[in-house]
Scaffold this motif. Sequence first.
Motif, PDB file in Angstrom:
ATOM      1  N   ARG A  25      33.165 -15.849  29.540  1.00  0.00           N
ATOM      2  CA  ARG A  25      31.720 -16.039  29.410  1.00  0.00           C
ATOM      3  C   ARG A  25      30.955 -15.047  30.286  1.00  0.00           C
ATOM      4  O   ARG A  25      29.926 -14.505  29.874  1.00  0.00           O
ATOM      5  CB  ARG A  25      31.332 -17.476  29.775  1.00  0.00           C
ATOM      6  CG  ARG A  25      31.809 -18.525  28.791  1.00  0.00           C
ATOM      7  CD  ARG A  25      31.032 -19.837  28.945  1.00  0.00           C
ATOM      8  NE  ARG A  25      31.044 -20.332  30.316  1.00  0.00           N
ATOM      9  CZ  ARG A  25      31.986 -21.143  30.806  1.00  0.00           C
ATOM     10  NH1 ARG A  25      33.009 -21.506  30.039  1.00  0.00           N
ATOM     11  NH2 ARG A  25      31.919 -21.575  32.060  1.00  0.00           N
ATOM     12  N   GLU A  74      44.015 -17.424  35.901  1.00  0.00           N
ATOM     13  CA  GLU A  74      44.473 -18.003  34.629  1.00  0.00           C
ATOM     14  C   GLU A  74      44.095 -17.085  33.466  1.00  0.00           C
ATOM     15  O   GLU A  74      44.876 -16.920  32.512  1.00  0.00           O
ATOM     16  CB  GLU A  74      43.865 -19.391  34.428  1.00  0.00           C
ATOM     17  CG  GLU A  74      44.333 -20.447  35.424  1.00  0.00           C
ATOM     18  CD  GLU A  74      43.576 -20.383  36.750  1.00  0.00           C
ATOM     19  OE1 GLU A  74      43.927 -21.167  37.649  1.00  0.00           O
ATOM     20  OE2 GLU A  74      42.650 -19.550  36.886  1.00  0.00           O
ATOM     21  N   PHE A  75      42.911 -16.509  33.542  1.00  0.00           N
ATOM     22  CA  PHE A  75      42.455 -15.577  32.513  1.00  0.00           C
ATOM     23  C   PHE A  75      43.417 -14.397  32.416  1.00  0.00           C
ATOM     24  O   PHE A  75      43.899 -14.050  31.325  1.00  0.00           O
ATOM     25  CB  PHE A  75      41.044 -15.108  32.873  1.00  0.00           C
ATOM     26  CG  PHE A  75      40.417 -14.151  31.904  1.00  0.00           C
ATOM     27  CD1 PHE A  75      39.936 -14.593  30.680  1.00  0.00           C
ATOM     28  CD2 PHE A  75      40.265 -12.807  32.229  1.00  0.00           C
ATOM     29  CE1 PHE A  75      39.330 -13.716  29.791  1.00  0.00           C
ATOM     30  CE2 PHE A  75      39.658 -11.922  31.349  1.00  0.00           C
ATOM     31  CZ  PHE A  75      39.194 -12.377  30.131  1.00  0.00           C
ATOM     32  N   ASP A 107      38.150 -18.583  37.467  1.00  0.00           N
ATOM     33  CA  ASP A 107      39.407 -18.817  36.759  1.00  0.00           C
ATOM     34  C   ASP A 107      40.107 -17.500  36.408  1.00  0.00           C
ATOM     35  O   ASP A 107      40.911 -17.439  35.474  1.00  0.00           O
ATOM     36  CB  ASP A 107      39.165 -19.645  35.494  1.00  0.00           C
ATOM     37  CG  ASP A 107      38.216 -18.964  34.505  1.00  0.00           C
ATOM     38  OD1 ASP A 107      37.735 -17.849  34.800  1.00  0.00           O
ATOM     39  OD2 ASP A 107      37.952 -19.556  33.440  1.00  0.00           O
ATOM     40  N   TRP A 108      39.817 -16.441  37.157  1.00  0.00           N
ATOM     41  CA  TRP A 108      40.344 -15.118  36.824  1.00  0.00           C
ATOM     42  C   TRP A 108      41.868 -15.099  36.761  1.00  0.00           C
ATOM     43  O   TRP A 108      42.451 -14.465  35.878  1.00  0.00           O
ATOM     44  CB  TRP A 108      39.859 -14.074  37.821  1.00  0.00           C
ATOM     45  CG  TRP A 108      40.452 -12.714  37.566  1.00  0.00           C
ATOM     46  CD1 TRP A 108      41.514 -12.152  38.210  1.00  0.00           C
ATOM     47  CD2 TRP A 108      40.044 -11.775  36.561  1.00  0.00           C
ATOM     48  NE1 TRP A 108      41.792 -10.904  37.693  1.00  0.00           N
ATOM     49  CE2 TRP A 108      40.904 -10.657  36.680  1.00  0.00           C
ATOM     50  CE3 TRP A 108      39.040 -11.769  35.598  1.00  0.00           C
ATOM     51  CZ2 TRP A 108      40.783  -9.536  35.847  1.00  0.00           C
ATOM     52  CZ3 TRP A 108      38.913 -10.657  34.772  1.00  0.00           C
ATOM     53  CH2 TRP A 108      39.770  -9.561  34.901  1.00  0.00           C
ATOM     54  N   SER A 122      46.906 -14.949  30.860  1.00  0.00           N
ATOM     55  CA  SER A 122      47.005 -15.130  29.408  1.00  0.00           C
ATOM     56  C   SER A 122      47.512 -13.869  28.706  1.00  0.00           C
ATOM     57  O   SER A 122      47.960 -13.937  27.552  1.00  0.00           O
ATOM     58  CB  SER A 122      45.652 -15.562  28.827  1.00  0.00           C
ATOM     59  OG  SER A 122      44.706 -14.509  28.865  1.00  0.00           O
ATOM     60  N   SER A 136      35.554 -16.705  32.994  1.00  0.00           N
ATOM     61  CA  SER A 136      35.674 -15.245  33.081  1.00  0.00           C
ATOM     62  C   SER A 136      35.224 -14.586  31.785  1.00  0.00           C
ATOM     63  O   SER A 136      34.486 -13.590  31.808  1.00  0.00           O
ATOM     64  CB  SER A 136      37.117 -14.853  33.406  1.00  0.00           C
ATOM     65  OG  SER A 136      37.470 -15.247  34.706  1.00  0.00           O
ATOM     66  N   THR A 142      41.192 -21.786  25.056  1.00  0.00           N
ATOM     67  CA  THR A 142      40.849 -21.972  26.467  1.00  0.00           C
ATOM     68  C   THR A 142      40.432 -20.664  27.122  1.00  0.00           C
ATOM     69  O   THR A 142      39.599 -20.659  28.038  1.00  0.00           O
ATOM     70  CB  THR A 142      42.034 -22.567  27.235  1.00  0.00           C
ATOM     71  OG1 THR A 142      43.196 -21.742  27.025  1.00  0.00           O
ATOM     72  CG2 THR A 142      42.324 -23.980  26.770  1.00  0.00           C
ATOM     73  N   ILE A 143      40.970 -19.551  26.656  1.00  0.00           N
ATOM     74  CA  ILE A 143      40.608 -18.242  27.204  1.00  0.00           C
ATOM     75  C   ILE A 143      39.272 -17.781  26.630  1.00  0.00           C
ATOM     76  O   ILE A 143      38.423 -17.247  27.349  1.00  0.00           O
ATOM     77  CB  ILE A 143      41.714 -17.219  26.917  1.00  0.00           C
ATOM     78  CG1 ILE A 143      43.025 -17.674  27.550  1.00  0.00           C
ATOM     79  CG2 ILE A 143      41.319 -15.840  27.413  1.00  0.00           C
ATOM     80  CD1 ILE A 143      42.952 -17.945  29.030  1.00  0.00           C
ATOM     81  N   SER A 172      36.651 -19.554  28.554  1.00  0.00           N
ATOM     82  CA  SER A 172      36.798 -19.546  30.006  1.00  0.00           C
ATOM     83  C   SER A 172      35.570 -18.968  30.699  1.00  0.00           C
ATOM     84  O   SER A 172      34.771 -18.236  30.107  1.00  0.00           O
ATOM     85  CB  SER A 172      38.030 -18.733  30.398  1.00  0.00           C
ATOM     86  OG  SER A 172      37.847 -17.366  30.070  1.00  0.00           O
TER      87      SER A 172
END
Length: 251
Positions: A119, A44-45, A41-42, A48, A117, A111-112, A115
């Motif tokens: 974690r 989307e990460f 999910d990088w 942010s 990424s 959500t970030i 996420s």
Amino acid sequence: MTTLSAPAVPALLDLLRNDGYAFVTHDAMRPLLDRASGLDDWNEFAASWNDLAPDAYLAAHGRYRRRRHATFSAVPGSPVTPEPHQPHYQALKYNTLQGDIERWFEPVLPTIAASASMRSILRFCHDFFGALAPGVPRWHVEVHQFRIEANAQTAGEPTPEGSHRDGVDYVLVLLVDRHNIASGTTTIHAPDGRLLGDFTLTRPLDCALIDDPRVFHGVTPVTPLDASEPAHRDVLVVTFRAAPPAIADLV
């Protein structure tokens, strides 16, 4: 392509033990993060960082920094755990501009914070810093999303306090994005001010690892390559500090 394989991790640990810092390139950092939750999910990460709030505490020095902040805790053998939102605090001896005050920043979006990424990054830090200090029973962990902006009139200052320590045990600085900027060179100094090394985070996942009590660090101001276009430097900063014993452990 150069990668840092599992047998090379002890060498990276030795760099921290011997020199107090290490620069890890993106192609070496990626496999270390892929071993945890991965970076699926990088995109989307990284996106942010477009939704960070202005750092109101820098009003006297210009509004070129945006950020969000979150706090976690970590104990050996368990995942890093989110903690309730709380202020960021540094003693004046570590931050001469904004020390000895509680600074409340907008929280990292849930959500970030949860996420894959995030974690992965926190798991790497926990494993790596935990290997350097295996006797620490509990870590206080802070996460900072930073965007430093620059324009034709004003350079962006990633470290307006200059070369400094953060007042923690270990620091990870991970580049997320840089757009239309020059400079932003990380400098590492001995306590007496001697320059020990310098490097520039230029590609996403380029990373600096720092043993905070042993060395000082700073970043040179950033300026736009094209003054007519937006310019920014996005980084994630993660700090690990040995937490004081819980009250229950003292009775």
